[in-house]
Design an enzyme around this catalytic site. Sequence first.
Site, PDB file in Angstrom:
ATOM      1  N   TYR A  81       0.841  -1.208   0.000  1.00 23.56           N
ATOM      2  CA  TYR A  81       0.000   0.000   0.000  1.00 23.56           C
ATOM      3  C   TYR A  81       0.878   1.260   0.000  1.00 23.56           C
ATOM      4  CZ  TYR A  81      -3.761   3.226   0.980  1.00 23.56           C
ATOM      5  OH  TYR A  81      -4.657   4.259   0.870  1.00 23.56           O
ATOM      6  N   PHE A 133      -7.293  21.517 -24.918  1.00 19.56           N
ATOM      7  CA  PHE A 133      -7.645  20.108 -24.989  1.00 19.56           C
ATOM      8  C   PHE A 133      -8.858  19.907 -24.089  1.00 19.56           C
ATOM      9  CE2 PHE A 133      -7.724  15.649 -23.859  1.00 19.56           C
ATOM     10  CZ  PHE A 133      -7.869  15.129 -25.141  1.00 19.56           C
ATOM     11  N   THR A 134      -9.755  19.011 -24.487  1.00 15.22           N
ATOM     12  CA  THR A 134     -11.060  18.862 -23.836  1.00 15.22           C
ATOM     13  C   THR A 134     -10.980  18.736 -22.306  1.00 15.22           C
ATOM     14  OG1 THR A 134     -10.912  16.506 -24.320  1.00 15.22           O
ATOM     15  CG2 THR A 134     -12.152  17.846 -25.886  1.00 15.22           C
ATOM     16  N   ASP A 224       1.724  19.805 -20.760  1.00 16.70           N
ATOM     17  CA  ASP A 224       0.958  18.579 -21.009  1.00 16.70           C
ATOM     18  C   ASP A 224       1.855  17.716 -21.894  1.00 16.70           C
ATOM     19  OD1 ASP A 224      -0.606  16.565 -21.991  1.00 16.70           O
ATOM     20  OD2 ASP A 224      -2.359  17.822 -22.386  1.00 16.70           O
ATOM     21  N   LYS A 267      -0.407   7.255 -23.657  1.00 16.40           N
ATOM     22  CA  LYS A 267      -0.028   7.547 -25.055  1.00 16.40           C
ATOM     23  C   LYS A 267       1.447   7.206 -25.265  1.00 16.40           C
ATOM     24  CE  LYS A 267      -3.939  10.158 -24.698  1.00 16.40           C
ATOM     25  NZ  LYS A 267      -4.720  10.308 -23.470  1.00 16.40           N
ATOM     26  N   ARG A 391     -13.438  15.342 -33.937  1.00 17.97           N
ATOM     27  CA  ARG A 391     -12.732  16.420 -33.237  1.00 17.97           C
ATOM     28  C   ARG A 391     -13.140  17.723 -33.919  1.00 17.97           C
ATOM     29  NH1 ARG A 391     -10.240  14.399 -28.371  1.00 17.97           N
ATOM     30  NH2 ARG A 391     -12.444  14.786 -28.070  1.00 17.97           N
ATOM     31  N   PHE A 458     -18.929  15.025 -26.165  1.00 18.20           N
ATOM     32  CA  PHE A 458     -18.574  14.142 -27.284  1.00 18.20           C
ATOM     33  C   PHE A 458     -18.546  12.671 -26.864  1.00 18.20           C
ATOM     34  CE2 PHE A 458     -14.235  13.496 -25.828  1.00 18.20           C
ATOM     35  CZ  PHE A 458     -14.022  14.627 -25.053  1.00 18.20           C
TER      36      PHE A 458
HETATM   37  C1  PLP Z   1      -3.225  16.098 -25.126  1.00 22.56           C
HETATM   38  C2  PLP Z   1      -3.961  15.340 -24.067  1.00 22.56           C
HETATM   39  N1  PLP Z   1      -3.980  15.807 -22.819  1.00 22.56           N
HETATM   40  C3  PLP Z   1      -4.650  15.165 -21.838  1.00 22.56           C
HETATM   41  C4  PLP Z   1      -5.335  14.003 -22.086  1.00 22.56           C
HETATM   42  C5  PLP Z   1      -6.138  13.359 -20.963  1.00 22.56           C
HETATM   43  O1  PLP Z   1      -5.558  12.177 -20.549  1.00 22.56           O
HETATM   44  P1  PLP Z   1      -6.422  10.916 -20.031  1.00 22.56           P
HETATM   45  O2  PLP Z   1      -7.285  10.455 -21.154  1.00 22.56           O
HETATM   46  O3  PLP Z   1      -5.360   9.922 -19.648  1.00 22.56           O
HETATM   47  O4  PLP Z   1      -7.207  11.356 -18.855  1.00 22.56           O
HETATM   48  C6  PLP Z   1      -5.329  13.470 -23.369  1.00 22.56           C
HETATM   49  C7  PLP Z   1      -6.085  12.222 -23.669  1.00 22.56           C
HETATM   50  O5  PLP Z   1      -6.676  11.992 -24.671  1.00 22.56           O
HETATM   51  C8  PLP Z   1      -4.618  14.164 -24.392  1.00 22.56           C
HETATM   52  O6  PLP Z   1      -4.603  13.704 -25.658  1.00 22.56           O
END
Ligand code: PLP
Length: 468
Positions: A81, A133-134, A224, A267, A391, A458
Site C-alpha cells: 500500500y 484540450f477537452t 501537457d 499515449k 474532433r 462528445f
Molecule cells: C493532449 C492530451 N492531454 C490530456 C489528455 C487526458 O488524458 P487521459 O485520457 O489519460 O485522462 C489526453 C487524452 O486523450 C490528451 O490527448
Amino acid sequence: MHLKEKNMTLVKTWAEPYKIKMVEPVFMTTKAQRKNAIKEAGYNTFLLKSADVYIDLLTDSGTSAMSDRQWAGLMMGDEAYAGSRNYYNLEETINKYYSYKYVVPTHQGRGAEHILSQILISEGDYVPGNMYFTTTKLHQELAGGKFVDVIVDEAHDPENMFPFKGNVNLERLEVLINKVGADKIPYVSIATTVNMAGGQPISLANLKALRELTNKYGIKIIHDMTRVAENAFMIQQKEEGCKDKTVAEIVYEICSLTDGATMSAKKDAMVNIGGFLAVNDPDIHEKAQNMVVVYEGLHTYGGMAGRDMEALAIGITESVQDAHIQARVGQVHYLGNKLQKKGIPIVKPIGTHGVFLDAKKFLPHISQDKFPAQTLAAELYIESGIRAMERGIVSAGRNKKTGEHNHPNLELVRLTIPRRVYTQAHMDVIVESVYNVYKRKNAIKGMEMIYEPKYLRFFQARFKKLKK
Ligand SMILES: Cc1ncc(COP(=O)(O)O)c(C=O)c1O
C-alpha cells in the site's frame, strides 16, 4: 542506450524495430450489422461495442501494445500500500528522462489535470495555452479559470504547411499579460504535441522564447507532456540545428524548459492505464501529495497498481528510443501520404499520432451545425468497421456564457494510430475505406443531436440522421 542512426528521416524506408510475438484476432462484420450497431450507438463511435469494430482508430490512448519487457515488468509489481519499490523506480525514470524532481502518480492524465488545476488556479484567473484540450480545459474551468487560446494562427488552417503549428504566438500572449496582469495568470499551458490541431509540434526555439517571456513576468509553464517524444522527433527532423540530437536529449531539454507537467501515460509511454503529475517546486509537490490522497490514492501509488508503475517506467525508456519513434511516426505518415495521393482532404502537415480528415472539405454540403465530422466518422464505420473520432463542433462544446455551440475552425475526424498494434496492410485497408466513402460523399446527409450530456459531451452525446 539511445539507438540513434544518422540517416533516420521521414522519407527513407523504415521497418518496425520489433517482431510480433502474440496476436489478437479481429473480425469483420457485415454492412447490415454495422448499420444497426451505429444506429444503436446513437451515431456516436464512443458508444459502439469494441467487438463490433474491425480496425479501431478511436484513440491512441491506452490502446498501444506493450513490449515483452513491459509485460515482464507487470510480474515485478510490488503491491505494498505504501512505499512500493515500483514508485521509486518510476520517480527515478521520470527524473532521468523528463528532468522533473517530484512525482505524484494518478489513474490517468485527467487525474493529474484535476489536482494541478485545483492547486494553481484561482477564481477569475486566465490560463493561456497552445490550443485547448477537452479534459485539460474543463479542469481549468472547474477550478475557476478561463482558457485563452494563444496558439499561432497557422494552427487553425488545415492547409497551412508551417512545420511548428504548436507554437505560441508570443505577441498575443504578452498583450494578454499586459491586459489582465501577470498575477492573474498562474501558468501558461503548453501541450507537446497539440492534439486538437492535428498532432502538431511546438519548436524548441519557440519554447525557449516562451521561457524567456514567462521568466520576465514570473509566470510558470505547465507542460501537457502526453506526446512529448513524438514532438521531440518532429524537432529532430525539422528544426534547424537539432538533427544530431537524440530524441531522448530533446525530450529532456523540452521538459527542462518547463516548471511541471501532467502526463497521460497511456499515449507516449505505452501503458494501458496510468498518468502522473511532476513538478520541481517542493510546495506544489506537498499540496499535490495532500490532494492525491483525497481523490486518487496514497502519494506513492496515486491511482496505479505497483505493476502498472513498473510497466510505465519501462514504457518511458522505450518511448524515447529513436528507432521506436521513427517507426511510430513513420506509420502515421505512410497513411497520411497515401490518403493525400488519393485526393482526400487532410490536415497538413501530417502530425504524429494520427491523420486528421478535414470534414469541412470532405463534406462541404453539410453545415457545421449538422455535425459533418460526427457524420463522417459514422459513415466510415458503416463502410468498413473502422472506428474514428470526431474532433470538431461536438468536441468543442458550448460557450459558457451564451450557451451556443462553439464553432471551431477545425472540423476534423481523427484516425488515431495505436502504437505497435496495426500493420502497413491495415493502413492500406484504411485508405481504401476512406476513399470509398469519399466517392459517395455527395449522397451523405448531416445529423441532429438528440441527447447532450453536461460535461465533455462528445463522449456520450447521441445523434439522429437527417433525411435531407
Ligand atoms: C493532449 C492530451 N492531454 C490530456 C489528455 C487526458 O488524458 P487521459 O485520457 O489519460 O485522462 C489526453 C487524452 O486523450 C490528451 O490527448
